[in-house]
Scaffold this active site. Structure first.
Site, PDB file in Angstrom:
ATOM      1  N   LYS A 117       0.908  -1.088   0.024  1.00 56.18           N
ATOM      2  CA  LYS A 117       0.057  -0.178   0.081  1.00 56.18           C
ATOM      3  C   LYS A 117       0.869   1.096  -0.001  1.00 56.18           C
ATOM      4  O   LYS A 117       0.543   2.444  -0.739  1.00 56.18           O
ATOM      5  CB  LYS A 117      -1.099   0.074   1.122  1.00 56.18           C
ATOM      6  CG  LYS A 117      -2.042  -1.219   1.255  1.00 56.18           C
ATOM      7  CD  LYS A 117      -2.992  -0.678   2.171  1.00 56.18           C
ATOM      8  CE  LYS A 117      -2.607  -1.026   3.690  1.00 56.18           C
ATOM      9  NZ  LYS A 117      -2.436  -2.546   4.086  1.00 56.18           N
ATOM     10  N   ARG A 125     -10.327   0.659   8.331  1.00 60.36           N
ATOM     11  CA  ARG A 125      -9.771  -0.679   8.721  1.00 60.36           C
ATOM     12  C   ARG A 125     -10.867  -1.548   9.534  1.00 60.36           C
ATOM     13  O   ARG A 125     -10.690  -2.810   9.643  1.00 60.36           O
ATOM     14  CB  ARG A 125      -8.504  -0.812   9.811  1.00 60.36           C
ATOM     15  CG  ARG A 125      -7.256  -0.874   9.037  1.00 60.36           C
ATOM     16  CD  ARG A 125      -6.256  -1.049  10.112  1.00 60.36           C
ATOM     17  NE  ARG A 125      -4.863  -1.399   9.897  1.00 60.36           N
ATOM     18  CZ  ARG A 125      -4.112  -0.907   9.282  1.00 60.36           C
ATOM     19  NH1 ARG A 125      -4.425   0.522   8.866  1.00 60.36           N
ATOM     20  NH2 ARG A 125      -2.647  -1.082   9.225  1.00 60.36           N
ATOM     21  N   ARG A 158      11.846  -6.059   5.208  1.00 61.65           N
ATOM     22  CA  ARG A 158      10.878  -4.839   4.809  1.00 61.65           C
ATOM     23  C   ARG A 158      11.515  -3.553   5.456  1.00 61.65           C
ATOM     24  O   ARG A 158      11.861  -3.707   6.678  1.00 61.65           O
ATOM     25  CB  ARG A 158       9.391  -4.817   5.130  1.00 61.65           C
ATOM     26  CG  ARG A 158       8.865  -3.247   4.925  1.00 61.65           C
ATOM     27  CD  ARG A 158       7.297  -3.609   4.816  1.00 61.65           C
ATOM     28  NE  ARG A 158       6.839  -3.576   6.195  1.00 61.65           N
ATOM     29  CZ  ARG A 158       5.444  -3.325   6.235  1.00 61.65           C
ATOM     30  NH1 ARG A 158       4.461  -3.176   5.440  1.00 61.65           N
ATOM     31  NH2 ARG A 158       4.861  -3.375   7.413  1.00 61.65           N
ATOM     32  N   ARG A 166      11.060  -1.139  10.540  1.00 62.96           N
ATOM     33  CA  ARG A 166      10.423  -0.569  11.452  1.00 62.96           C
ATOM     34  C   ARG A 166      10.342  -1.417  12.969  1.00 62.96           C
ATOM     35  O   ARG A 166      10.401  -2.759  12.610  1.00 62.96           O
ATOM     36  CB  ARG A 166       9.002  -0.506  10.923  1.00 62.96           C
ATOM     37  CG  ARG A 166       8.261   0.675  10.431  1.00 62.96           C
ATOM     38  CD  ARG A 166       7.133   0.451   9.523  1.00 62.96           C
ATOM     39  NE  ARG A 166       5.968  -0.245  10.549  1.00 62.96           N
ATOM     40  CZ  ARG A 166       4.734  -0.453   9.962  1.00 62.96           C
ATOM     41  NH1 ARG A 166       4.589   0.185   8.793  1.00 62.96           N
ATOM     42  NH2 ARG A 166       3.762  -0.937  10.687  1.00 62.96           N
ATOM     43  N   ARG A 226      -1.265  -8.395  13.008  1.00 61.56           N
ATOM     44  CA  ARG A 226      -1.817  -7.513  12.225  1.00 61.56           C
ATOM     45  C   ARG A 226      -2.449  -8.164  10.914  1.00 61.56           C
ATOM     46  O   ARG A 226      -3.571  -7.803  10.526  1.00 61.56           O
ATOM     47  CB  ARG A 226      -0.701  -6.439  11.632  1.00 61.56           C
ATOM     48  CG  ARG A 226       0.133  -5.480  12.623  1.00 61.56           C
ATOM     49  CD  ARG A 226       0.266  -4.214  12.165  1.00 61.56           C
ATOM     50  NE  ARG A 226       1.314  -4.219  11.242  1.00 61.56           N
ATOM     51  CZ  ARG A 226       2.684  -4.231  11.520  1.00 61.56           C
ATOM     52  NH1 ARG A 226       3.125  -4.230  12.728  1.00 61.56           N
ATOM     53  NH2 ARG A 226       3.508  -3.948  10.432  1.00 61.56           N
TER      54      ARG A 226
HETATM   55  P1  ADP Z   1       0.523  -1.801   8.731  1.00 61.89           P
HETATM   56  O1  ADP Z   1      -0.331  -1.641   7.682  1.00 61.89           O
HETATM   57  O2  ADP Z   1       1.744  -2.451   8.273  1.00 61.89           O
HETATM   58  O3  ADP Z   1      -0.221  -2.437   9.795  1.00 61.89           O
HETATM   59  P2  ADP Z   1       0.346   1.251   9.386  1.00 61.89           P
HETATM   60  O4  ADP Z   1       1.506   2.025   9.235  1.00 61.89           O
HETATM   61  O5  ADP Z   1      -0.955   1.120   8.351  1.00 61.89           O
HETATM   62  O6  ADP Z   1       1.030  -0.646   9.130  1.00 61.89           O
HETATM   63  O7  ADP Z   1      -0.333   0.972  10.697  1.00 61.89           O
HETATM   64  C1  ADP Z   1       0.623   0.778  11.890  1.00 61.89           C
HETATM   65  C2  ADP Z   1      -0.377   0.871  13.028  1.00 61.89           C
HETATM   66  O8  ADP Z   1      -1.260   1.883  13.432  1.00 61.89           O
HETATM   67  C3  ADP Z   1      -1.234  -0.267  13.347  1.00 61.89           C
HETATM   68  O9  ADP Z   1      -0.750  -1.526  13.428  1.00 61.89           O
HETATM   69  C4  ADP Z   1      -2.208   0.085  13.816  1.00 61.89           C
HETATM   70  O10 ADP Z   1      -2.069  -0.191  15.345  1.00 61.89           O
HETATM   71  C5  ADP Z   1      -2.478   1.701  13.860  1.00 61.89           C
HETATM   72  N1  ADP Z   1      -3.518   1.999  12.766  1.00 61.89           N
HETATM   73  C6  ADP Z   1      -3.193   2.434  11.481  1.00 61.89           C
HETATM   74  N2  ADP Z   1      -4.363   2.593  10.866  1.00 61.89           N
HETATM   75  C7  ADP Z   1      -5.226   2.241  11.554  1.00 61.89           C
HETATM   76  C8  ADP Z   1      -6.926   2.302  11.813  1.00 61.89           C
HETATM   77  N3  ADP Z   1      -7.428   2.564  10.500  1.00 61.89           N
HETATM   78  N4  ADP Z   1      -7.616   2.074  12.746  1.00 61.89           N
HETATM   79  C9  ADP Z   1      -6.894   1.747  13.859  1.00 61.89           C
HETATM   80  N5  ADP Z   1      -5.292   1.754  13.887  1.00 61.89           N
HETATM   81  C10 ADP Z   1      -4.609   1.936  12.774  1.00 61.89           C
END
Ligand code: ADP
Ligand code: ZN
Length: 260
Positions: free
Chosen positions: A26, A103, A139, A171, A182
């Site tokens: 993404k 999400r 990654r 990360r 996740r």
């Molecule tokens: P990934 O897609 O690898 O999980 P992201 O950078 O999108 O990584 O998100 C990192 C963290 O931020 C997630 O594991 C979650 O804890 C939080 N997060 C991101 N977007 C949301 C969302 N829409 N709702 C709830 N928590 C979120």
């Protein structure tokens, strides 16, 4: 006007959402869409920035602890952060690519009560590759522009971002355990509302795999230690996969057919 300029003009003001599990690319597709003029609105990046800017607050402490566990940050925290960004004039004028939000079904319902989307792109990556790609492929991302890399898609110079020259690091939350958690969260909560999006008629699938009979330039395929890499899918097929450049081309070709 060349094809890229034509595509940029056609994408102006479009509202896109990237749908797919953690590790499906993404972030990099968002970069490709940013290069077409769309604003990148990423919930994960916005949350991490909030924690960084104000580390002492109760909100930051809650968010950080949840993110470290790979669980979902509560809606009271993430929803205002994302909705505020989407309402900025630049998003209305240029259009946006929404990455990591919604999400959950509750987040999706909330979003659609305020904003319509033109396209949801479902980035389809075999599940077998997800944890493997992130953990074994190491990654890593640019600290300045968030462009993503791995051993399958290494930067030209190790540690230095191809796009902006920024520093590339792993990360802290990219461990096998948090990625697995996740992914479970994605399967349980996020994938569950895909049918709602499909019912709106806005979902299109963009696969990362390449069929055996498809002719493709080897420079556009993922390789590992110099060999074309193949992923085993759930039905036992072993398929080639596009790399960063290959996916960018597939994305642009798809968008040109749809919008230009
Ligand atoms: P990934 O897609 O690898 O999980 P992201 O950078 O999108 O990584 O998100 C990192 C963290 O931020 C997630 O594991 C979650 O804890 C939080 N997060 C991101 N977007 C949301 C969302 N829409 N709702 C709830 N928590 C979120
Ligand atoms: Zn960069």
């Amino acid at each position: 006007m060349d094809d890229l300029e034509k595509l940029k003009a056609a994408m102006r003001g479009k509202r896109l959402h990237l749908f797919g599990p953690p590790g499906c690319g993404k972030g990099n597709r968002s970069k490709d869409l940013q290069a077409l003029g769309l604003v990148h609105v990423a919930s994960g990046i916005a949350l991490r920035a909030k924690v960084r800017d104000d580390p002492g607050s109760k909100l930051s402490k809650t968010a950080q602890a949840v993110m470290e566990r790979g669980e979902l940050v509560p809606d009271e925290i993430v929803v205002p952060v994302v909705m505020e960004h989407l309402q900025r004039p630049e998003c209305r004028e240029q259009g946006f690519v929404l990455d990591g939000f919604p999400r959950t079904k509750a987040q999706a319902d909330l979003l659609f009560s305020e904003i319509d989307l033109d396209l949801v792109l479902h980035l389809d990556v075999p599940r077998n590759f997800l944890v493997y790609g992130v953990v074994e492929g190491a990654r890593r991302a640019c600290t300045a522009c968030a462009a993503g890399y791995s051993d399958f898609d290494p930067p030209r110079i190790e540690g230095v971002c191809d796009r902006c020259g920024g520093e590339i690091v792993r990360r802290a939350d990219d461990t096998a355990e948090t990625i697995a958690r996740r992914l479970d969260g994605y399967e349980a909560e996020t994938k569950a509302f895909l049918p709602d999006l499909e019912a709106r008629g806005i979902v299109e699938v963009l696969p990362i795999t390449v069929a055996d009979d498809e002719a493709v330039d080897e420079r556009h395929l993922k390789t590992l230690r110099g060999e074309v890499y193949r992923v085993e899918t759930d039905d036992g097929a072993r398929l080639r996969m596009l790399n960063l450049e290959g996916m960018r081309r597939r994305l642009y070709r798809f968008l040109a057919e749809k919008f230009a």
